[in-house]
Scaffold this active site. Structure first.
Site, PDB file in Angstrom:
ATOM      1  N   HIS A 307       0.846  -1.183   0.000  1.00  0.00           N
ATOM      2  CA  HIS A 307       0.000   0.000   0.000  1.00  0.00           C
ATOM      3  C   HIS A 307       0.883   1.234   0.000  1.00  0.00           C
ATOM      4  O   HIS A 307       1.945   1.230   0.617  1.00  0.00           O
ATOM      5  CB  HIS A 307      -0.905   0.015   1.239  1.00  0.00           C
ATOM      6  CG  HIS A 307      -2.064   0.925   1.085  1.00  0.00           C
ATOM      7  ND1 HIS A 307      -1.976   2.273   1.336  1.00  0.00           N
ATOM      8  CD2 HIS A 307      -3.325   0.689   0.654  1.00  0.00           C
ATOM      9  CE1 HIS A 307      -3.149   2.817   1.084  1.00  0.00           C
ATOM     10  NE2 HIS A 307      -3.980   1.900   0.658  1.00  0.00           N
ATOM     11  N   ASP A 364      -8.044  -5.069  -0.076  1.00  0.00           N
ATOM     12  CA  ASP A 364      -8.574  -5.891  -1.159  1.00  0.00           C
ATOM     13  C   ASP A 364      -8.181  -7.352  -1.081  1.00  0.00           C
ATOM     14  O   ASP A 364      -8.655  -8.161  -1.871  1.00  0.00           O
ATOM     15  CB  ASP A 364      -8.111  -5.321  -2.511  1.00  0.00           C
ATOM     16  CG  ASP A 364      -8.920  -4.098  -2.876  1.00  0.00           C
ATOM     17  OD1 ASP A 364     -10.078  -4.049  -2.471  1.00  0.00           O
ATOM     18  OD2 ASP A 364      -8.380  -3.200  -3.532  1.00  0.00           O
TER      19      ASP A 364
HETATM   20  N1  ACO Z   1       4.191  -7.692  -4.865  1.00  0.00           N
HETATM   21  C1  ACO Z   1       5.540  -7.716  -5.002  1.00  0.00           C
HETATM   22  N2  ACO Z   1       6.336  -6.647  -4.814  1.00  0.00           N
HETATM   23  C2  ACO Z   1       5.741  -5.496  -4.497  1.00  0.00           C
HETATM   24  C3  ACO Z   1       4.342  -5.385  -4.344  1.00  0.00           C
HETATM   25  C4  ACO Z   1       3.564  -6.542  -4.536  1.00  0.00           C
HETATM   26  N3  ACO Z   1       2.236  -6.508  -4.391  1.00  0.00           N
HETATM   27  N4  ACO Z   1       4.016  -4.121  -4.015  1.00  0.00           N
HETATM   28  C5  ACO Z   1       5.170  -3.449  -3.971  1.00  0.00           C
HETATM   29  N5  ACO Z   1       6.223  -4.272  -4.254  1.00  0.00           N
HETATM   30  C6  ACO Z   1       7.638  -3.931  -4.241  1.00  0.00           C
HETATM   31  C7  ACO Z   1       8.048  -3.142  -5.473  1.00  0.00           C
HETATM   32  O1  ACO Z   1       8.471  -3.981  -6.514  1.00  0.00           O
HETATM   33  C8  ACO Z   1       9.144  -2.279  -4.919  1.00  0.00           C
HETATM   34  O2  ACO Z   1      10.288  -3.076  -4.803  1.00  0.00           O
HETATM   35  P1  ACO Z   1      11.760  -2.428  -5.011  1.00  0.00           P
HETATM   36  O3  ACO Z   1      11.916  -1.448  -3.892  1.00  0.00           O
HETATM   37  O4  ACO Z   1      12.678  -3.587  -4.913  1.00  0.00           O
HETATM   38  O5  ACO Z   1      11.755  -1.789  -6.364  1.00  0.00           O
HETATM   39  C9  ACO Z   1       8.691  -1.952  -3.502  1.00  0.00           C
HETATM   40  O6  ACO Z   1       7.855  -3.067  -3.116  1.00  0.00           O
HETATM   41  C10 ACO Z   1       7.897  -0.649  -3.369  1.00  0.00           C
HETATM   42  O7  ACO Z   1       6.814  -0.716  -4.318  1.00  0.00           O
HETATM   43  P2  ACO Z   1       6.218   0.537  -5.062  1.00  0.00           P
HETATM   44  O8  ACO Z   1       5.529   0.072  -6.293  1.00  0.00           O
HETATM   45  O9  ACO Z   1       7.283   1.589  -5.209  1.00  0.00           O
HETATM   46  O10 ACO Z   1       5.187   1.053  -3.996  1.00  0.00           O
HETATM   47  P3  ACO Z   1       4.006   2.051  -4.287  1.00  0.00           P
HETATM   48  O11 ACO Z   1       3.729   2.726  -3.008  1.00  0.00           O
HETATM   49  O12 ACO Z   1       4.316   2.891  -5.477  1.00  0.00           O
HETATM   50  O13 ACO Z   1       2.802   1.088  -4.722  1.00  0.00           O
HETATM   51  C11 ACO Z   1       0.939  -0.354  -4.634  1.00  0.00           C
HETATM   52  C12 ACO Z   1       1.778   0.700  -3.876  1.00  0.00           C
HETATM   53  C13 ACO Z   1       0.549   0.191  -6.008  1.00  0.00           C
HETATM   54  C14 ACO Z   1      -0.326  -0.606  -3.833  1.00  0.00           C
HETATM   55  C15 ACO Z   1       1.778  -1.641  -4.776  1.00  0.00           C
HETATM   56  O14 ACO Z   1       2.118  -2.153  -3.508  1.00  0.00           O
HETATM   57  C16 ACO Z   1       1.049  -2.717  -5.605  1.00  0.00           C
HETATM   58  O15 ACO Z   1       1.141  -2.712  -6.839  1.00  0.00           O
HETATM   59  N6  ACO Z   1       0.297  -3.660  -4.917  1.00  0.00           N
HETATM   60  C17 ACO Z   1      -0.474  -4.655  -5.631  1.00  0.00           C
HETATM   61  C18 ACO Z   1      -1.770  -4.051  -6.142  1.00  0.00           C
HETATM   62  C19 ACO Z   1      -2.770  -3.787  -5.035  1.00  0.00           C
HETATM   63  O16 ACO Z   1      -3.022  -4.631  -4.180  1.00  0.00           O
HETATM   64  N7  ACO Z   1      -3.372  -2.600  -5.091  1.00  0.00           N
HETATM   65  C20 ACO Z   1      -4.417  -2.197  -4.139  1.00  0.00           C
HETATM   66  C21 ACO Z   1      -3.923  -1.090  -3.257  1.00  0.00           C
HETATM   67  S1  ACO Z   1      -5.120  -0.745  -2.005  1.00  0.00           S
HETATM   68  C22 ACO Z   1      -6.286   0.154  -2.770  1.00  0.00           C
HETATM   69  O17 ACO Z   1      -6.115   0.818  -3.747  1.00  0.00           O
HETATM   70  C23 ACO Z   1      -7.562   0.064  -2.188  1.00  0.00           C
END
Ligand code: ACO
Length: 428
Positions: A307, A364
């Protein structure tokens, strides 16, 4: 007195005012920085940028705190109802018994949608995703209520637009589903409560006796509360930024629905179930999928994990996980993907990759499992999220309008070609 922040660029020091929120969060106001220094700030994805001052929702991602107008999400989910929380978000205070009754009865009065909505619906092929249908039907309200085009009308008229959309949204959502499955639409029943009315329009068929299961209606009501607002997320920021151009409430909400649709935002609930199903079909090997999620050469992400702001736990996820167990037990549903979800969660929470990056289940991760147990089809999950988020979007739009916020217009750091002369096509 607020502190002054100092910023040094080269040998010049600039003073920037700071402000402190009611929960003591500190912000540096860079609004005049460009005028002072020629510099802008850059923060792709707005990871550290406050876009507004808001009195609606407070969340502390480190502590896992979520409060609406000061009330904790745990208390609201346990003791309140979705319409009561909607009132709280929109008006700022919990309603008295009379106020709530009036609010509910106004909503009941406006549930019926214009008959021509059926003609619009007929134009959509059955393959239309219900989120696309929902956003179109919400925008279509500008045609049925042209006075809503002007957001500067009296607060009474704005309130009427608000009541109308809260009242009609369940009808639009259920009719989008009926269109998809090719069944005749069911008209709203204003004698039923908000969630029961929606469930009836979703699942009743002409000539069939349909009784809403109160366990299902209550579970849905709780889910809607858990989604009701979440401060300046992607869809809410969209609603505010579209509304900041003085576009109408319905146009702004429709934009919010489209922003919510993506799998990184509200679309994650559908993506989670599809992921869990895929793992099940593939023999239930959760280790394989954890490895894929960690592999930087693999685009796969563990959906429902991580998140932007919660870096400890998502309080809504805790409530939902418990609710998933209770609802499935009450309804006597045995869903094998629940076990897969729990197994994945346990492994991920003990895995260095997820721990280091503070990746926890978000709202979610378990919501899809409950929706499924309630009989809601997968492609409707994000529509359910939109139904829940509606009062939050409305409250944020209303606050933005009442505060007279300026049009949202970020700047950029230009990285393209510098000035060059046009070359005639024969010379290229
Ligand atoms: N699975 C694997 N790795 C992940 C995930 C995941 N679900 N989420 C983040 N990471 C990793 C990234 O690859 C990144 O790794 P790095 O530092 O080695 O490059 C690190 O964790 C940080 O991730 P970001 O994408 O920079 O984090 P951001 O805050 O931009 O994204 C997000 C948050 C979009 C929610 C992300 O965690 C994601 O894509 N999750 C899966 C989709 C999801 O569940 N979305 C619902 C969010 S809740 C809502 O909207 C109600």
């Amino acid at each position: 007195m607020s502190e002054i922040a100092e910023l040094k660029i080269g040998d010049k020091t600039y003073e920037l005012p700071t402000e402190v929120g009611s929960e003591k969060e500190l912000a540096i106001n860079v609004g005049k920085l460009r005028a002072q220094s020629g510099a802008i700030t850059i923060d792709p994805g707005f990871k550290n940028t406050g876009s507004t001052r808001s009195a609606i929702t407070f969340l502390d991602g480190e502590q896992g705190i979520l409060r609406h107008r000061g009330y904790s999400i745990e208390e609201l989910a346990e003791k309140s109802s979705f319409l009561e929380v909607s009132y709280l978000l929109i008006f700022g205070e919990l309603p008295t018994a009379t106020q709530l009754e009036e609010f509910q009865s106004e909503i009941a009065d406006h549930m019926l949608v214009h008959e021509d909505i059926k003609k619009i619906l007929d134009g959509f092929p059955a393959s239309a995703h219900p989120m696309g249908v929902l956003s179109s039907l919400v925008t279509s309200q500008t045609a049925f209520y042209p006075e809503s085009l002007d957001p500067n009308r009296s607060s009474k008229e704005v309130m009427l637009s608000i009541i109308r959309i809260i009242a009609k949204m369940p009808t639009f959502a259920a009719w989008a589903y009926k269109n998809e499955i090719g069944q005749p639409v069911i008209y709203p029943d204003s004698n039923l409560d908000y969630c029961s009315n929606f469930l009836k329009m979703m699942f009743a068929r002409p000539g069939m006796n349909y009784e809403v299961d109160p366990v299902v209606a209550k579970a849905l009501d709780t889910l809607l509360i858990l989604h009701a607002d979440h401060e300046q997320n992607c869809s809410t920021s969209t609603v505010r930024i579209v509304g900041s151009s003085q576009a109408s409430l319905y146009a702004s909400l429709s934009a919010g629905i489209n922003a919510l649709w993506g799998p990184l935002h509200g679309g994650a609930n559908q993506a989670v179930i599809e992921m869990l199903e895929a793992i099940k079909e593939d023999g239930g090997d959760t280790d394989k999928y954890l490895a894929k999620a960690k592999d930087k050469n693999d685009p796969f992400r563990l959906m429902g994990f991580g998140h932007r702001v919660y870096k400890n736990f998502d309080p809504r996820a805790r409530i939902i996980k418990k609710a998933a167990d209770e609802v499935l037990e009450k309804l006597g549903v045995n869903d094998p993907v629940l076990e897969i979800a729990k197994g994945l969660e346990e492994k991920a929470l003990n895995d260095e990759y997820f721990v280091q990056r503070s990746l926890y289940p978000n709202v979610d991760f378990y919501s899809g499992i409950i929706y499924r147990a309630l009989g809601i089809p997968t492609e409707m999950f994000t529509v359910m999220f939109a139904l829940g988020r509606l009062p939050g979007w409305i409250a944020q739009w209303k606050e933005m309008r009442e505060n007279g916020e300026p049009i949202g217009r970020p700047r950029q750091v230009y990285t393209g070609a510098t000035s060059r002369s046009y070359v005639d096509i024969s010379g290229r």
